[in-house]
Design a protein around this motif. Structure first.
Motif, PDB file in Angstrom:
ATOM      1  N   ALA A  25     -25.301  98.042  33.830  1.00 21.18           N
ATOM      2  CA  ALA A  25     -24.363  98.301  34.920  1.00 21.18           C
ATOM      3  C   ALA A  25     -23.834  97.014  35.542  1.00 21.18           C
ATOM      4  N   THR A  28     -20.663  96.449  33.612  1.00 21.14           N
ATOM      5  CA  THR A  28     -19.597  97.461  33.629  1.00 21.14           C
ATOM      6  C   THR A  28     -19.264  97.996  35.018  1.00 21.14           C
ATOM      7  N   GLN A  29     -20.191  97.844  35.980  1.00 19.60           N
ATOM      8  CA  GLN A  29     -19.966  98.395  37.317  1.00 19.60           C
ATOM      9  C   GLN A  29     -20.249  97.355  38.401  1.00 19.60           C
ATOM     10  N   TYR A  33     -15.874  93.930  40.934  1.00 21.14           N
ATOM     11  CA  TYR A  33     -14.719  94.742  40.569  1.00 21.14           C
ATOM     12  C   TYR A  33     -14.166  95.517  41.770  1.00 21.14           C
ATOM     13  N   ARG A  34     -14.954  95.571  42.839  1.00 17.22           N
ATOM     14  CA  ARG A  34     -14.527  96.301  44.033  1.00 17.22           C
ATOM     15  C   ARG A  34     -14.149  95.335  45.162  1.00 17.22           C
ATOM     16  N   ARG A 233     -10.886  94.167  39.503  1.00 19.82           N
ATOM     17  CA  ARG A 233     -11.216  95.468  38.901  1.00 19.82           C
ATOM     18  C   ARG A 233     -10.565  95.649  37.537  1.00 19.82           C
ATOM     19  N   ASN A 236     -12.915  94.162  33.658  1.00 22.89           N
ATOM     20  CA  ASN A 236     -14.116  94.673  32.991  1.00 22.89           C
ATOM     21  C   ASN A 236     -13.904  94.637  31.481  1.00 22.89           C
ATOM     22  N   SER A 239     -16.249  97.033  28.863  1.00 18.11           N
ATOM     23  CA  SER A 239     -15.959  98.403  28.460  1.00 18.11           C
ATOM     24  C   SER A 239     -14.684  98.496  27.619  1.00 18.11           C
TER      25      SER A 239
END
Length: 246
Positions: A25, A28-29, A33-34, A233, A236, A239
């Motif tokens: 994660a 990918t998260q 990114y936020r 964002r 990434n 992915s």
């Protein structure tokens, strides 16, 4: 007008894992990114005098201050702690993490240091966008270090072999390109690059291919994705389908 692109260096850490394994994660998260869409940023970047090492150093340090200001704001927006990397500028071939084997810039993760080697070509043909990109790209690696991306990738790298390592090396480098593009979306005008964005992307696509960095067309794609999207964002790469990171 076009410029001959000199690819910036890699992070001095390895990268990868078998393609079938799930990505963690942190890749990918990631919170970065936020971090939202940045506001335009003005950077006081001086002129470069041909053949003058001191003016090149001043340019690099001004770019470093600009990149620090940009990423400190983005980290705060993402709820992350930011710390500036050290900067080592040299005309030699040695750095805090050993011999410099790249085209003039590299990131040393353990020392959290951006190393910039001033090359002869930088003095004889100091094209601003090429010089600026050596800073912007390596700051992308520093972002990866602070957000845990480099450590996660390094673990995967040593568990992978062959093409698995190559692809994940590309994912790392292309993400650094995308982070650079995100920075440019806010700061490029004040850097006064001496080239339009479309001309720059065209020069990137015509650069020599690197096993570590991947296909120039994909490098241009990720730079433009960060620039046009104006947000991390869009960066990434972990992915992304394989053809986008070859």
């Amino acid at each position: 007008m076009t410029a001959g692109l000199a690819l910036s260096g890699t992070a001095s850490a390895a990268t990868a894992r078998p393609a079938s394994a799930a990505m963690p994660a942190v890749l990918t998260q990631n919170k970065i990114y936020r971090s939202g869409t940045p506001s335009p940023q003005s950077c006081a970047v001086p002129e470069i005098n041909r053949g003058n090492t001191a003016s090149l150093k001043a340019f690099h340090m001004a770019m470093a201050r600009c990149a620090n200001r940009f990423w400190a704001t983005r980290f705060k927006a993402a709820g992350l702690a930011y710390s500036a990397p050290k900067v080592q500028i040299t005309t030699g071939s040695r750095s805090v993490c050993g011999r410099i084997t790249t085209n003039g810039a590299q990131y040393c993760p353990q020392q959290r240091t951006v190393v910039i080697r001033i090359m002869k070509r930088d003095l004889t043909d100091p094209f601003r966008m090429n010089v600026a990109h050596s800073v912007a790209h390596e700051w992308g690696h520093h972002v990866q270090q602070l957000t845990g991306i480099l450590d996660a990738q390094n673990t995967m790298y040593w568990r992978a072999t062959g093409s698995g390592r190559t692809i994940l090396s590309h994912r790392l480098e292309m993400q650094a390109e995308c982070f650079a593009g995100t920075f440019y979306s806010a700061a490029l005008d004040s850097i006064n690059p001496g080239i339009t964005w479309d001309e720059w992307l065209n020069s990137v696509t015509r650069a020599g291919e690197s096993k570590t960095h991947g296909k120039p067309a994909n490098l241009a794609y990720w730079q433009n994705r960060g620039y046009s999207g104006a947000s991390a964002r869009f960066c990434n790469t972990w992915s992304a389908p394989k053809p986008r990171v070859l």
